[in-house]
Design a protein around this motif. Structure first.
Motif, mmCIF file in Angstrom:
data_model
loop_
_atom_site.group_PDB
_atom_site.id
_atom_site.type_symbol
_atom_site.label_atom_id
_atom_site.label_comp_id
_atom_site.label_asym_id
_atom_site.label_seq_id
_atom_site.Cartn_x
_atom_site.Cartn_y
_atom_site.Cartn_z
ATOM 1 N N ILE A 160 0.833 -1.200 0.000
ATOM 2 C CA ILE A 160 0.000 0.000 0.000
ATOM 3 C C ILE A 160 0.870 1.254 0.000
ATOM 4 O O ILE A 160 0.663 2.182 -0.774
ATOM 5 N N SER A 164 1.938 4.388 -3.252
ATOM 6 C CA SER A 164 1.500 5.734 -2.864
ATOM 7 C C SER A 164 2.691 6.681 -2.775
ATOM 8 O O SER A 164 2.684 7.769 -3.365
ATOM 9 N N GLY A 261 -8.000 4.744 -7.617
ATOM 10 C CA GLY A 261 -6.980 4.517 -6.597
ATOM 11 C C GLY A 261 -7.548 3.815 -5.378
ATOM 12 O O GLY A 261 -6.924 2.913 -4.813
ATOM 13 N N ALA A 265 -6.674 0.063 -3.943
ATOM 14 C CA ALA A 265 -6.210 -0.117 -2.568
ATOM 15 C C ALA A 265 -7.104 -1.071 -1.782
ATOM 16 O O ALA A 265 -6.661 -1.634 -0.771
#
Length: 414
Positions: A160, A164, A261, A265
Motif C-alpha cells: 500500500i 503511494s 486509486g 487499494a
C-alpha cells in the motif's frame, strides 16, 4: 502501543532471534519493489507514450522469473540461503542506484529500463525461494501461523505504502524514486545480514533435471499440499476482477482516478486488516474448512463487485475479497513451509512462486480476453461463479485438505 498490547499471548514470538531482521528484510525489499514498479511504469510511458511499452516492461520482468525460478529453487537448497538473498539485494541496490544516476543525468531510455526490470526479475527469481525458507527456520511450529500472519500484514503495508509514496516522489523526478529504492534494498540487505540461521548440513547435489524438478515431484506425492496450491491458483485465475478495475472505474461506476486509486487499494487494505487480525487470533482448528470457506467468500465477493453500481459497495467487496484471500494464503503457506523438509523448501517454494505468478499473470489475461468477448461485468461474474464451482469440486477431489485441522500439527512429508 506496545507489542504486548498488540499480541498479548505471544511474547515468545518476539523473542525469536532473527525474526525482526527477517521481517525487516522482506518488508523493505517488498516496499522498494513497489516503488520501483511505479517509477519504471511512469518513466517508460513518459518516454514512449505507448501502452504496449508498459506491456513489454511487464514481460521483461516476467520472463526471467519464469525461466529461472525452478533452477533458483535448486540453488536455494544447495547453497547458503542468507548469502543468496544478500547478493540479490545488493545487486538490486546497485542497479537502482545506477538508474538514479542515469535518470538524473537524462541518460536513460526504454531499453535501459527494460534491462533494469529484467535484471530485477532475475534477482527476484533467486531471492524469493531462499527468503521464504527463513521463517520456518527462525520460529517454532507452535507460533509459525502467527509469525506468517505478521509477515503478511507487513507485506501488505509495503504494497500500500510503496505505490503511494512512489507516485508522490515521482513528482520530484524518477531519480528520486530510484534513489529511495536503492536505499531500501541496501537496508534490506543489512537486515538480512543480521539474521542468524541454522540449517542442517546438506550434501551438495549436481544440477540435474531431476533435482531441478524435485519440488514438482514432491508436490505430486503430497496431495493435501497440491490441493491447497492448485485451489489458490484456480481461484486467482478465475477471480481476476482487479485486472478490470480501470474499466469499472470509468465505464461502469463512472468515477474518476481517485476512485480508481481507492478501488486498487481495497484488496490490499482488506488483506492487511485480516492479516493483522490473524496475527492476534490465528486459525487454531479446522484449517482446511477455513481455507475452503475463504475461497468461497472470495468468489461471492467477486460476484458482488461484478454486479455493483456503487463505488462504496465495490470498495467493500474488494476489501472482503482481499481479506478472504489472506486466509487462503496463510493456510497454503503453512502447509508449504511446515509440510516440506528443509532440504526441499527452496524447490517447493519455487514451484509455489511459479504457480502464484502464473495465476496472477494468466488471471489478468483471462479476465481481459473474456471481458472483450462478453463484457467486463459478465466476465467478473462468470469468474466468481467459476471460483465457487472450483471450490466445491476441490472439496471432493482433496478430502485430506478439507479435513485438515491444526496448522501447528503439520509435519514434513517424504
Amino acid at each position: 502501543m506496545s507489542n504486548d498490547a498488540l499480541f498479548p499471548s505471544d511474547n515468545v514470538l518476539w523473542r525469536q532471534p532473527g525474526l525482526v531482521g527477517c521481517l525487516a528484510g522482506r518488508t523493505l525489499s517488498a516496499f522498494s519493489s513497489q516503488v520501483l514498479a511505479v517509477a519504471v511504469g511512469w518513466q517508460i510511458y513518459a518516454l514512449t507514450h505507448s501502452a504496449a511499452s508498459l506491456g513489454f516492461a511487464g514481460l521483461a520482468q516476467f520472463l526471467p522469473m519464469m525461466l529461472l525460478t525452478l533452477p533458483a529453487g535448486h540453488v536455494a537448497d544447495q547453497f547458503n540461503r542468507r548469502r543468496i538473498v544478500m547478493i540479490c539485494q545488493m545487486i538490486e541496490t546497485i542497479a537502482a542506484f545506477t538508474a538514479a544516476i542515469a535518470s538524473w543525468q537524462h541518460m536513460i531510455g526504454p531499453l535501459a529500463l527494460y534491462a533494469l526490470v529484467a535484471l530485477y526479475g532475475a534477482c527476484r527469481a533467486f531471492e524469493m525461494p531462499a527468503q521464504q525458507t527463513f521463517l520456518p527456520a527462525i520460529v517454532p511450529t507452535s507460533v509459525f501461523p502467527r509469525a506468517a500472519a505478521l509477515s503478511s500484514s507487513l507485506f501488505q503495508v509495503a504494497c500500500i505504502a510503496g505505490p503511494s509514496l512512489g507516485g508522490v516522489l515521482y513528482g520530484f523526478g524518477a531519480d528520486t524514486c530510484y534513489a529511495l529504492c536503492s536505499a531500501g534494498f541496501l537496508m534490506a540487505a543489512v537486515s538480512t545480514a543480521s539474521i542468524e540461521l541454522r540449517f542442517p548440513t546438506r550434501q551438495r547435489q549436481p544440477i540435474t533435471l531431476e533435482s531441478v524438478l524435485g519440488g514438482i515431484a514432491f508436490l505430486r506425492r503430497q496431495k493435501t499440499m497440491l490441493g491447497a496450491i492448485s485451489l489458490d491458483l484456480f481461484a486467482v485465475l478465475l477471480g481476476g476482477a482487479t485486472a478490470l478495475l480501470p474499466v469499472y472505474a470509468d465505464d461502469i461506476l463512472h468515477a474518476g482516478p481517485i476512485a480508481l486509486g481507492l478501488l486498487r487499494a481495497g484488496p490490499a487494505v482488506g488483506a492487511m486488516l485480516m492479516a493483522f487480525a490473524m496475527t492476534r487470533w490465528p486459525i487454531r482448528r479446522n484449517a482446511g474448512q477455513a481455507m475452503f470457506l475463504s475461497v468461497a467468500v472470495f468468489g461471492v465477493a467477486t460476484i458482488v463487485f461484478g454486479l455493483s453500481r456503487s463505488v462504496a459497495l465495490s470498495i467493500i467487496a474488494l476489501m472482503v475479497l482481499g481479506a478472504a484471500d489472506v486466509i487462503s494464503v496463510m493456510v497454503r503457506g503453512s502447509l508449504v513451509q511446515l509440510g516440506t523438509p528443509d532440504g526441499m523448501r527452496g524447490r517447493v517454494s519455487a514451484v509455489n512462486m511459479l504457480f502464484i505468478g502464473s495465476s496472477n499473470q494468466l488471471g489478468e489475461f483471462e479476465s481481459g480476453m473474456l471481458a472483450a468477448c462478453v463484457g467486463a461485468e459478465s466476465a467478473v461474474v462468470i469468474g466468481g461463479v467459476g471460483t465457487l464451482i472450483v471450490t466445491l469440486l476441490w472439496m471432493r477431489l482433496f478430502p485430506g485438505l478439507r479435513d485438515l485441522d491444526r496448522l501447528d500439527d503439520i509435519t514434513p512429508g517424504e
